[in-house]
Design an enzyme around this catalytic site. Structure first.
Site, PDB file in Angstrom:
ATOM      1  N   PHE A   1      -6.724   1.959  -4.210  1.00  0.00           N
ATOM      2  CA  PHE A   1      -6.406   1.009  -5.290  1.00  0.00           C
ATOM      3  C   PHE A   1      -5.446  -0.088  -4.840  1.00  0.00           C
ATOM      4  CE2 PHE A   1      -7.120   4.874  -8.136  1.00  0.00           C
ATOM      5  CZ  PHE A   1      -8.382   4.454  -8.517  1.00  0.00           C
TER       6      PHE A   1
ATOM      7  N   GLN B   1     -13.076  -6.475 -32.717  1.00  0.00           N
ATOM      8  CA  GLN B   1     -13.580  -6.001 -34.012  1.00  0.00           C
ATOM      9  C   GLN B   1     -13.856  -7.174 -34.956  1.00  0.00           C
ATOM     10  OE1 GLN B   1     -14.269  -2.901 -34.221  1.00  0.00           O
ATOM     11  NE2 GLN B   1     -14.789  -2.671 -36.373  1.00  0.00           N
TER      12      GLN B   1
ATOM     13  N   ALA C   1       0.810  -1.219   0.000  1.00  0.00           N
ATOM     14  CA  ALA C   1       0.000   0.000   0.000  1.00  0.00           C
ATOM     15  C   ALA C   1       0.843   1.268   0.000  1.00  0.00           C
ATOM     16  CB  ALA C   1      -0.929  -0.010   1.225  1.00  0.00           C
TER      17      ALA C   1
ATOM     18  N   PRO D   1      -5.147   8.723  -2.534  1.00  0.00           N
ATOM     19  CA  PRO D   1      -5.994   9.523  -3.435  1.00  0.00           C
ATOM     20  C   PRO D   1      -5.213  10.680  -4.070  1.00  0.00           C
ATOM     21  CG  PRO D   1      -7.178   8.996  -1.422  1.00  0.00           C
ATOM     22  CD  PRO D   1      -5.780   8.494  -1.233  1.00  0.00           C
TER      23      PRO D   1
ATOM     24  N   GLU E   1       1.260  -0.109 -11.829  1.00  0.00           N
ATOM     25  CA  GLU E   1       2.725  -0.270 -11.759  1.00  0.00           C
ATOM     26  C   GLU E   1       3.449   0.569 -12.804  1.00  0.00           C
ATOM     27  OE1 GLU E   1       4.317  -4.063 -10.814  1.00  0.00           O
ATOM     28  OE2 GLU E   1       2.552  -4.629  -9.678  1.00  0.00           O
TER      29      GLU E   1
HETATM   30  C1  LIG Z   1      -6.720  -2.120 -10.336  1.00  0.00           C
HETATM   31  C2  LIG Z   1      -5.558  -1.371  -9.740  1.00  0.00           C
HETATM   32  C3  LIG Z   1      -4.712  -2.022  -8.853  1.00  0.00           C
HETATM   33  C4  LIG Z   1      -3.690  -1.312  -8.224  1.00  0.00           C
HETATM   34  N1  LIG Z   1      -2.915  -1.941  -7.272  1.00  0.00           N
HETATM   35  C5  LIG Z   1      -2.092  -1.190  -6.478  1.00  0.00           C
HETATM   36  C6  LIG Z   1      -1.448  -1.761  -5.324  1.00  0.00           C
HETATM   37  O1  LIG Z   1      -1.579  -2.969  -5.046  1.00  0.00           O
HETATM   38  N2  LIG Z   1      -0.716  -0.959  -4.525  1.00  0.00           N
HETATM   39  C7  LIG Z   1      -0.534   0.373  -4.790  1.00  0.00           C
HETATM   40  O2  LIG Z   1       0.141   1.039  -3.995  1.00  0.00           O
HETATM   41  N3  LIG Z   1      -1.099   0.946  -5.899  1.00  0.00           N
HETATM   42  C8  LIG Z   1      -1.884   0.201  -6.725  1.00  0.00           C
HETATM   43  N4  LIG Z   1      -2.494   0.768  -7.834  1.00  0.00           N
HETATM   44  C9  LIG Z   1      -2.267   2.181  -8.115  1.00  0.00           C
HETATM   45  C10 LIG Z   1      -1.571   2.423  -9.433  1.00  0.00           C
HETATM   46  O3  LIG Z   1      -0.225   2.087  -9.347  1.00  0.00           O
HETATM   47  C11 LIG Z   1      -1.823   3.894  -9.819  1.00  0.00           C
HETATM   48  O4  LIG Z   1      -3.189   3.983 -10.199  1.00  0.00           O
HETATM   49  C12 LIG Z   1      -0.934   4.362 -10.943  1.00  0.00           C
HETATM   50  O5  LIG Z   1       0.394   4.443 -10.514  1.00  0.00           O
HETATM   51  C13 LIG Z   1      -1.361   5.729 -11.498  1.00  0.00           C
HETATM   52  O6  LIG Z   1      -1.584   6.646 -10.483  1.00  0.00           O
HETATM   53  P1  LIG Z   1      -2.951   7.498 -10.455  1.00  0.00           P
HETATM   54  O7  LIG Z   1      -4.067   6.540 -10.635  1.00  0.00           O
HETATM   55  O8  LIG Z   1      -2.945   8.319  -9.220  1.00  0.00           O
HETATM   56  O9  LIG Z   1      -2.902   8.415 -11.715  1.00  0.00           O
HETATM   57  P2  LIG Z   1      -2.166   9.848 -11.779  1.00  0.00           P
HETATM   58  O10 LIG Z   1      -0.805   9.741 -11.230  1.00  0.00           O
HETATM   59  O11 LIG Z   1      -3.071  10.859 -11.187  1.00  0.00           O
HETATM   60  O12 LIG Z   1      -2.091  10.058 -13.333  1.00  0.00           O
HETATM   61  C14 LIG Z   1      -3.200  10.510 -14.120  1.00  0.00           C
HETATM   62  C15 LIG Z   1      -2.755  10.607 -15.562  1.00  0.00           C
HETATM   63  O13 LIG Z   1      -1.699  11.574 -15.688  1.00  0.00           O
HETATM   64  C16 LIG Z   1      -0.560  10.966 -16.247  1.00  0.00           C
HETATM   65  N5  LIG Z   1       0.637  11.539 -15.647  1.00  0.00           N
HETATM   66  C17 LIG Z   1       0.944  11.624 -14.342  1.00  0.00           C
HETATM   67  N6  LIG Z   1       2.142  12.214 -14.175  1.00  0.00           N
HETATM   68  C18 LIG Z   1       2.609  12.496 -15.410  1.00  0.00           C
HETATM   69  C19 LIG Z   1       3.799  13.091 -15.924  1.00  0.00           C
HETATM   70  N7  LIG Z   1       4.777  13.502 -15.121  1.00  0.00           N
HETATM   71  N8  LIG Z   1       3.935  13.231 -17.265  1.00  0.00           N
HETATM   72  C20 LIG Z   1       2.955  12.802 -18.098  1.00  0.00           C
HETATM   73  N9  LIG Z   1       1.804  12.234 -17.677  1.00  0.00           N
HETATM   74  C21 LIG Z   1       1.641  12.073 -16.356  1.00  0.00           C
HETATM   75  C22 LIG Z   1      -0.690   9.481 -15.931  1.00  0.00           C
HETATM   76  O14 LIG Z   1       0.078   8.698 -16.809  1.00  0.00           O
HETATM   77  C23 LIG Z   1      -2.175   9.284 -16.090  1.00  0.00           C
HETATM   78  O15 LIG Z   1      -2.486   9.143 -17.445  1.00  0.00           O
HETATM   79  C24 LIG Z   1      -3.477   0.060  -8.531  1.00  0.00           C
HETATM   80  C25 LIG Z   1      -4.305   0.691  -9.472  1.00  0.00           C
HETATM   81  C26 LIG Z   1      -5.333   0.007 -10.069  1.00  0.00           C
HETATM   82  C27 LIG Z   1      -6.236   0.736 -11.038  1.00  0.00           C
END
Ligand SMILES: Cc1cc2nc3c(=O)[nH]c(=O)nc-3n(C[C@H](O)[C@H](O)[C@H](O)COP(=O)(O)OP(=O)(O)OC[C@H]3O[C@@H](n4cnc5c(N)ncnc54)[C@H](O)[C@@H]3O)c2cc1C
Length: 389
Positions: free
Chosen positions: A159, A336, A127, A131, A363
């Site tokens: 997540f 498709q 973890a 958010p 990841e």
């Molecule tokens: C089903 C699922 C399982 C998961 N499992 C785990 C888990 O076990 N443990 C854990 O800790 N996390 C987990 N995660 C979290 C996951 O690693 C994050 O969702 C992921 O790293 C992206 O972070 P975010 O969702 O906050 O998106 P954000 O970081 O908010 O990104 C939003 C968008 O902006 C883009 N972006 C962000 N920064 C930049 C940049 N510098 N340049 C260009 N584009 C950028 C991103 O690529 C994305 O398209 C999980 C997520 C999901 C959906």
């Protein structure tokens, strides 16, 4: 250049292929039906029974070192094996594995966390995401302060894969705001009965991650994993443990999907001829086959670098990026080719479609992989001429 697999590699791969075909693929209709009724596709006992069957044949703890009773397989072997498991959407994994960072636990912690996890008696979750902190993991705000011999953790994680089922978590919290990720983040082993709560998050796939809430959760000092302030390094070690494994699984998924598309193309007749006779369909099949092959070598090359103790970060990011992008293009083409039926819930294509979408996000998103790849090039850590001599 020798691309042949060793006899042992072939034997292991073929055994897993047969196991998946005989034991797991027949479960697919039932798993799909249950998932669509909002239940887990595979009950815990069913998973356990399958794992024990595999264990009888020696498949247990594939990457667990042999001194812990595992197989200690190489990265290349593990990638080949993941590709085979990826041929089904049934969420199966061989038992007997534990998170890589639990090996950094002290002896007493190993008894309480590592060994029971390997034995399948305890379940963990990792973890770090919050958010307000995903790609930018350094922005975590969950805090822990020291109170006597305890630490008190407050904050929210989101997540978290396995967070609904886990009985302990490796939770990352800020223990020194001034230092932040650079020496101010610590990893805690936190049992569920210490007081954290989990809430399922509904997603388009079947992963069922959880939100975790820490409301003044007291954790004894002896539950710090590694050292105070060194948590961020552990988090990076966990994430970097094997990026090649995620796209490795996608190889098998794409192979299976394209096999389904070939079957459909040969049998579906429009305007008096099978759609397989149309160039538009053939090109989709051809592009998919080329991309699967390219992905296979990107993944195996990254795994080979891991086995040879080379710096594999660039190769792993490339494999993860390419795998996420191409698997999504391929599943889209396969859908498709199936036309309206591909869009229905009668076929499993939409199930794969939803699942593979995640590969572009977790990841390290596509954008974060591109950022890593470009940075390595710009800073001179990697070159476009690759690793050939
Ligand atoms: C089903 C699922 C399982 C998961 N499992 C785990 C888990 O076990 N443990 C854990 O800790 N996390 C987990 N995660 C979290 C996951 O690693 C994050 O969702 C992921 O790293 C992206 O972070 P975010 O969702 O906050 O998106 P954000 O970081 O908010 O990104 C939003 C968008 O902006 C883009 N972006 C962000 N920064 C930049 C940049 N510098 N340049 C260009 N584009 C950028 C991103 O690529 C994305 O398209 C999980 C997520 C999901 C959906």
């Amino acid at each position: 250049m020798d691309f042949t697999l060793s006899t042992e590699e072939k034997e292991v791969r073929d055994w897993v292929r047969t196991f998946v075909k005989r034991e797991i693929i027949p479960l697919e209709p039932d798993v799909l039906r249950r998932e669509r009724a909002g239940q887990p596709g595979l009950a815990r006992e069913e998973l356990r029974a399958l794992q024990l069957k595999a264990k009888e044949a020696g498949f247990w703890g594939v990457q667990t070192p042999t001194e812990y009773g595992g197989m200690g397989l190489s990265a290349v072997m593990t990638a080949l094996l993941q590709a085979e498991l990826g041929r089904t959407f049934v969420p199966f994994n061989f038992g007997g594995d534990a998170d890589i960072i639990l090996y950094q636990a002290n002896e007493e912690q190993k008894q309480r966390y590592l060994l029971p996890t390997i034995a399948g008696e305890r379940r963990s979750c990792f973890a770090i995401t919050e958010p307000g902190a995903g790609s930018d993991a350094k922005a975590i705000r969950t805090t822990a302060y020291q109170d006597g011999t305890d630490w008190v953790i407050s904050g929210e994680k989101t997540f978290i894969t396995g967070g609904n089922e886990a009985d302990f978590t490796m939770a990352f919290a800020v223990t020194d705001k001034e230092k932040g990720a650079d020496g101010g983040v610590t990893c805690f082993l936190v049992d569920r009965d210490m007081g954290w709560k989990s809430e399922p998050i509904a997603t388009m796939g079947e992963w069922g991650p959880a939100a975790l809430v820490f409301d003044n959760v007291r954790v004894p000092q002896e539950n710090i994993l590694g050292e105070v302030g060194r948590g961020f390094e552990l988090a990076m070690a966990w994430i970097g443990r094997g990026r090649y494994l995620l796209p490795a699984r996608a190889i098998g998924s794409c192979e299976r999907l394209v096999e389904m598309a070939i079957e459909q193309a040969k049998t579906r007749v429009t305007f008096g001829e099978p759609i397989a006779n149309r160039q538009a369909i053939q090109w989709m099949l051809a592009d998919s086959a080329v991309e699967i092959e390219a992905l296979r070598w990107l993944v195996l090359h990254a795994a080979w670098q891991v086995d040879n103790k080379m710096d594999s970060r660039q190769a792993q990011s490339m494999a993860k990026l390419y795998g996420g992008v191409k698997a999504n293009e391929i599943v889209d083409r396969v859908l498709q080719i199936h036309g309206g039926m591909g869009y229905t819930r009668e076929l499993p294509v939409e199930r794969w479609y939803r699942e593979l979408r995640l590969l572009r996000i977790y990841e390290g998103t596509d954008e974060i992989q591109r950022r890593t790849i470009a940075r390595n090039l710009l800073k001179g850590h990697a070159s476009v001429s690759g690793t050939l001599g």
